[in-house]
Design a protein around this motif. Structure first.
Motif, PDB file in Angstrom:
ATOM      1  N   MET A  18       4.009  -0.392   0.422  1.00  0.00           N
ATOM      2  CA  MET A  18       2.867  -1.176   0.855  1.00  0.00           C
ATOM      3  C   MET A  18       1.745  -1.021  -0.167  1.00  0.00           C
ATOM      4  O   MET A  18       1.477   0.079  -0.634  1.00  0.00           O
ATOM      5  CB  MET A  18       2.403  -0.669   2.224  1.00  0.00           C
ATOM      6  N   PRO A  19       1.074  -2.123  -0.504  1.00  0.00           N
ATOM      7  CA  PRO A  19      -0.037  -2.003  -1.447  1.00  0.00           C
ATOM      8  C   PRO A  19      -1.165  -1.170  -0.867  1.00  0.00           C
ATOM      9  O   PRO A  19      -1.306  -1.072   0.352  1.00  0.00           O
ATOM     10  CB  PRO A  19      -0.482  -3.448  -1.667  1.00  0.00           C
ATOM     11  N   GLY A  20      -1.977  -0.598  -1.728  1.00  0.00           N
ATOM     12  CA  GLY A  20      -3.104   0.204  -1.278  1.00  0.00           C
ATOM     13  C   GLY A  20      -4.200  -0.627  -0.657  1.00  0.00           C
ATOM     14  O   GLY A  20      -4.945  -0.153   0.176  1.00  0.00           O
ATOM     15  N   PHE A  21      -4.310  -1.886  -1.072  1.00  0.00           N
ATOM     16  CA  PHE A  21      -5.309  -2.787  -0.505  1.00  0.00           C
ATOM     17  C   PHE A  21      -4.630  -4.097  -0.190  1.00  0.00           C
ATOM     18  O   PHE A  21      -3.876  -4.621  -1.010  1.00  0.00           O
ATOM     19  CB  PHE A  21      -6.446  -3.047  -1.492  1.00  0.00           C
ATOM     20  N   HIS A  22      -4.900  -4.635   0.990  1.00  0.00           N
ATOM     21  CA  HIS A  22      -4.408  -5.982   1.256  1.00  0.00           C
ATOM     22  C   HIS A  22      -5.234  -6.681   2.325  1.00  0.00           C
ATOM     23  O   HIS A  22      -5.937  -6.051   3.110  1.00  0.00           O
ATOM     24  CB  HIS A  22      -2.913  -6.004   1.562  1.00  0.00           C
ATOM     25  N   LEU A  23      -5.127  -7.983   2.298  1.00  0.00           N
ATOM     26  CA  LEU A  23      -5.768  -8.849   3.276  1.00  0.00           C
ATOM     27  C   LEU A  23      -4.755  -9.148   4.361  1.00  0.00           C
ATOM     28  O   LEU A  23      -3.554  -9.205   4.094  1.00  0.00           O
ATOM     29  CB  LEU A  23      -6.218 -10.150   2.618  1.00  0.00           C
ATOM     30  N   SER A  24      -5.240  -9.355   5.574  1.00  0.00           N
ATOM     31  CA  SER A  24      -4.342  -9.643   6.683  1.00  0.00           C
ATOM     32  C   SER A  24      -4.879 -10.801   7.512  1.00  0.00           C
ATOM     33  O   SER A  24      -6.047 -10.792   7.899  1.00  0.00           O
ATOM     34  CB  SER A  24      -4.188  -8.412   7.574  1.00  0.00           C
ATOM     35  N   GLU A  25      -4.015 -11.762   7.783  1.00  0.00           N
ATOM     36  CA  GLU A  25      -4.373 -12.886   8.646  1.00  0.00           C
ATOM     37  C   GLU A  25      -4.080 -12.576  10.112  1.00  0.00           C
ATOM     38  O   GLU A  25      -4.426 -13.356  10.991  1.00  0.00           O
ATOM     39  CB  GLU A  25      -3.618 -14.140   8.219  1.00  0.00           C
ATOM     40  N   THR A  26      -3.445 -11.441  10.369  1.00  0.00           N
ATOM     41  CA  THR A  26      -3.088 -11.041  11.727  1.00  0.00           C
ATOM     42  C   THR A  26      -3.810  -9.749  12.092  1.00  0.00           C
ATOM     43  O   THR A  26      -4.273  -9.020  11.206  1.00  0.00           O
ATOM     44  CB  THR A  26      -1.561 -10.828  11.855  1.00  0.00           C
ATOM     45  N   PRO A  27      -3.915  -9.445  13.387  1.00  0.00           N
ATOM     46  CA  PRO A  27      -4.594  -8.206  13.788  1.00  0.00           C
ATOM     47  C   PRO A  27      -4.019  -6.979  13.073  1.00  0.00           C
ATOM     48  O   PRO A  27      -2.817  -6.894  12.816  1.00  0.00           O
ATOM     49  CB  PRO A  27      -4.349  -8.144  15.297  1.00  0.00           C
ATOM     50  N   ILE A  28      -4.897  -6.060  12.769  1.00  0.00           N
ATOM     51  CA  ILE A  28      -4.529  -4.830  12.054  1.00  0.00           C
ATOM     52  C   ILE A  28      -3.929  -3.844  13.042  1.00  0.00           C
ATOM     53  O   ILE A  28      -4.558  -3.490  14.035  1.00  0.00           O
ATOM     54  CB  ILE A  28      -5.765  -4.219  11.357  1.00  0.00           C
ATOM     55  N   ASP A  29      -2.720  -3.394  12.735  1.00  0.00           N
ATOM     56  CA  ASP A  29      -2.040  -2.362  13.534  1.00  0.00           C
ATOM     57  C   ASP A  29      -2.234  -1.035  12.812  1.00  0.00           C
ATOM     58  O   ASP A  29      -1.608  -0.785  11.776  1.00  0.00           O
ATOM     59  CB  ASP A  29      -0.560  -2.713  13.681  1.00  0.00           C
ATOM     60  N   VAL A  30      -3.089  -0.196  13.339  1.00  0.00           N
ATOM     61  CA  VAL A  30      -3.496   1.039  12.670  1.00  0.00           C
ATOM     62  C   VAL A  30      -2.371   2.071  12.566  1.00  0.00           C
ATOM     63  O   VAL A  30      -2.244   2.750  11.550  1.00  0.00           O
ATOM     64  CB  VAL A  30      -4.724   1.647  13.380  1.00  0.00           C
ATOM     65  N   ALA A  31      -1.537   2.210  13.584  1.00  0.00           N
ATOM     66  CA  ALA A  31      -0.533   3.280  13.614  1.00  0.00           C
ATOM     67  C   ALA A  31       0.385   3.295  12.388  1.00  0.00           C
ATOM     68  O   ALA A  31       0.537   4.341  11.752  1.00  0.00           O
ATOM     69  CB  ALA A  31       0.282   3.219  14.902  1.00  0.00           C
ATOM     70  N   PRO A  32       0.995   2.182  11.993  1.00  0.00           N
ATOM     71  CA  PRO A  32       1.850   2.244  10.810  1.00  0.00           C
ATOM     72  C   PRO A  32       1.070   2.448   9.514  1.00  0.00           C
ATOM     73  O   PRO A  32       1.581   3.048   8.564  1.00  0.00           O
ATOM     74  CB  PRO A  32       2.590   0.901  10.801  1.00  0.00           C
ATOM     75  N   LEU A  33      -0.174   1.978   9.482  1.00  0.00           N
ATOM     76  CA  LEU A  33      -0.998   2.204   8.293  1.00  0.00           C
ATOM     77  C   LEU A  33      -1.310   3.690   8.142  1.00  0.00           C
ATOM     78  O   LEU A  33      -1.207   4.256   7.050  1.00  0.00           O
ATOM     79  CB  LEU A  33      -2.287   1.398   8.387  1.00  0.00           C
ATOM     80  N   ARG A  34      -1.687   4.321   9.253  1.00  0.00           N
ATOM     81  CA  ARG A  34      -1.968   5.760   9.231  1.00  0.00           C
ATOM     82  C   ARG A  34      -0.729   6.530   8.818  1.00  0.00           C
ATOM     83  O   ARG A  34      -0.790   7.417   7.964  1.00  0.00           O
ATOM     84  CB  ARG A  34      -2.448   6.228  10.605  1.00  0.00           C
ATOM     85  N   ALA A  35       0.410   6.183   9.408  1.00  0.00           N
ATOM     86  CA  ALA A  35       1.669   6.856   9.054  1.00  0.00           C
ATOM     87  C   ALA A  35       1.990   6.683   7.574  1.00  0.00           C
ATOM     88  O   ALA A  35       2.547   7.585   6.945  1.00  0.00           O
ATOM     89  CB  ALA A  35       2.805   6.312   9.922  1.00  0.00           C
ATOM     90  N   GLY A  36       1.607   5.545   7.013  1.00  0.00           N
ATOM     91  CA  GLY A  36       1.898   5.273   5.612  1.00  0.00           C
ATOM     92  C   GLY A  36       1.131   6.124   4.626  1.00  0.00           C
ATOM     93  O   GLY A  36       1.577   6.319   3.501  1.00  0.00           O
ATOM     94  N   VAL A  37      -0.040   6.640   5.023  1.00  0.00           N
ATOM     95  CA  VAL A  37      -0.813   7.475   4.102  1.00  0.00           C
ATOM     96  C   VAL A  37      -0.646   8.971   4.365  1.00  0.00           C
ATOM     97  O   VAL A  37      -1.074   9.787   3.555  1.00  0.00           O
ATOM     98  CB  VAL A  37      -2.323   7.110   4.083  1.00  0.00           C
ATOM     99  N   LEU A  38      -0.037   9.324   5.495  1.00  0.00           N
ATOM    100  CA  LEU A  38       0.158  10.751   5.771  1.00  0.00           C
ATOM    101  C   LEU A  38       1.223  11.334   4.856  1.00  0.00           C
ATOM    102  O   LEU A  38       2.154  10.650   4.438  1.00  0.00           O
ATOM    103  CB  LEU A  38       0.505  10.961   7.235  1.00  0.00           C
TER     104      LEU A  38
END
Length: 142
Positions: free
Chosen positions: A1-21
């Motif tokens: 996943m890129p470090g920065f991205h734009l989203s046209e859909t609601p942001i789902d925090v859980a997978p994003l958090r898991a991605g940086v842990l």
């Protein structure tokens, strides 16, 4: 996943958090920016975000890279919504993992501040009185 991205859909925090842990991380910091119901003394009913996507993602990636180098973080991510958002919607999310909490906090603050300052994203607020104004998020207070 890129470090920065734009989203046209609601942001789902859980997978994003898991991605940086990461097992090397002793600290994690995040920031969530939500659509609020007021701005500059006016009642806001919702808003639209628009971006120059190619440039926004390129500059956003540059900010993530700067934060990783400057604050010695393990990983970082920022997602910013585009499109129509309602009051209470999550508009921007930043997550940072680092060996120590200080670096995570500092990098998180740097990423959101620089994103608002440098990334070409514009906001059109729709006021409850019926009119609307285009604003650049950089012009707002943090």
């Amino acid at each position: 996943m890129p470090g920065f991205h734009l989203s046209e859909t609601p942001i789902d925090v859980a997978p994003l958090r898991a991605g940086v842990l990461d097992p090397r991380a002793g600290g994690y910091a995040s920031f969530e920016g939500w659509v609020r119901d007021h701005h500059a003394g006016r009642a806001v009913g919702g808003l639209d975000y628009e971006a120059y996507a190619v440039l926004a993602e390129r500059e956003g990636e540059r900010i993530i890279a700067e934060a990783k180098a400057r604050f010695d973080v393990i990983d970082a991510c920022c997602v910013h919504r585009v499109g129509t958002l309602a009051i209470g919607d999550l508009a921007v999310w930043v997550g940072v993992s680092a060996a120590h909490r200080g670096a995570a906090f500092d990098a998180c603050r740097y990423i959101i501040d620089e994103t608002k300052r440098r990334v070409p994203i514009w906001k059109r607020e729709h006021y409850r009185e019926g009119d609307a104004d285009w604003l650049h998020p950089m012009a707002e207070e943090a």
